[in-house]
Design an enzyme around this catalytic site. Sequence first.
Site, PDB file in Angstrom:
ATOM      1  N   ARG A  79       0.840  -1.330   0.111  1.00 54.88           N
ATOM      2  CA  ARG A  79       0.023   0.033   0.080  1.00 54.88           C
ATOM      3  C   ARG A  79       1.077   1.057  -0.020  1.00 54.88           C
ATOM      4  NH1 ARG A  79      -3.589   0.220   5.090  1.00 54.88           N
ATOM      5  NH2 ARG A  79      -4.264  -1.869   4.213  1.00 54.88           N
ATOM      6  N   HIS A 124       1.772  -2.169   5.624  1.00 61.71           N
ATOM      7  CA  HIS A 124       1.660  -2.235   4.266  1.00 61.71           C
ATOM      8  C   HIS A 124       2.455  -1.617   3.371  1.00 61.71           C
ATOM      9  CE1 HIS A 124      -1.941  -5.217   4.175  1.00 61.71           C
ATOM     10  NE2 HIS A 124      -2.450  -4.282   5.218  1.00 61.71           N
ATOM     11  N   ASP A 131      -3.395  -8.571   3.391  1.00 62.50           N
ATOM     12  CA  ASP A 131      -4.778  -8.809   3.887  1.00 62.50           C
ATOM     13  C   ASP A 131      -5.502  -9.945   2.863  1.00 62.50           C
ATOM     14  OD1 ASP A 131      -4.305  -6.792   5.666  1.00 62.50           O
ATOM     15  OD2 ASP A 131      -5.422  -5.414   4.289  1.00 62.50           O
ATOM     16  N   GLU A 189      -7.345  -7.861  13.545  1.00 58.63           N
ATOM     17  CA  GLU A 189      -7.737  -7.957  12.261  1.00 58.63           C
ATOM     18  C   GLU A 189      -7.546  -9.580  11.934  1.00 58.63           C
ATOM     19  OE1 GLU A 189      -7.234  -3.346  10.139  1.00 58.63           O
ATOM     20  OE2 GLU A 189      -5.897  -5.062   9.626  1.00 58.63           O
ATOM     21  N   HIS A 192      -5.359  -9.738   8.532  1.00 57.73           N
ATOM     22  CA  HIS A 192      -3.716  -9.137   8.283  1.00 57.73           C
ATOM     23  C   HIS A 192      -2.760  -9.834   8.950  1.00 57.73           C
ATOM     24  CE1 HIS A 192      -1.436  -5.233   8.161  1.00 57.73           C
ATOM     25  NE2 HIS A 192      -1.006  -6.023   9.208  1.00 57.73           N
TER      26      HIS A 192
END
Length: 217
Positions: A79, A124, A131, A189, A192
């Site tokens: 990301r 990320h 993910d 999460e 993740h």
Amino acid sequence: MALTSITEDASGFVLLSDYVPGIIQEIRYHSTFNFIGDRIDGYEEPIALLTKEAARALQAVSNEMNTCGYRVKVFDAYRPVAAVKHFTFWGVEDQDVRMKPYFYPELEKQELFNRGYIAKQSSHSRGSAIDLTLFDMKTGKEMDMGGPFDYFGELSHPDYRGITEEQYNNRMFLQKAMVRNGFKTLDCEWWHFVLTNEPYPDTYFTFPVSKESLMRH
């Protein structure tokens, strides 16, 4: 503590589908079906990029899951820093809560940052976080994990027990496979994971998510 650095050098990155040919990719931040409701800055193509090391580790996970009748399905991988800034600016904009019913019905927008669901600096962006979920080849559906990707709330905590035994076991099945192959978990999460020995623990990358970014190196 090491100083963090920011770079646009994509030379250590690969296209995940080159390492895991059977991967399913549903890159949510390239679409409008995410907690903001817009395509996110920096996502120029709906593809997953990762560091070579993380891609190799995921290849091992995928091979293991394939023998059990599952395929790996990825929602997000590398990301760019620009995407994280997009999240942060959205967090400051009080008015925009159009995706609240789907992704954070129990929480106010500001709480998403305070409680750690959205980070102002993301693992990320270091290129070794992923993910993902598992896709059951027998049923033709995602495995039932008891809650959807990017749902912000207690329901998404991996150890949450307010779901069925089967849903909890599915989470643990994914988690064990990832940990066995060199990833570590996040406590809020279930989807993740970050490579434990990530190659760039203090570096945040800025290049966009596109095949062209990799071809420049």
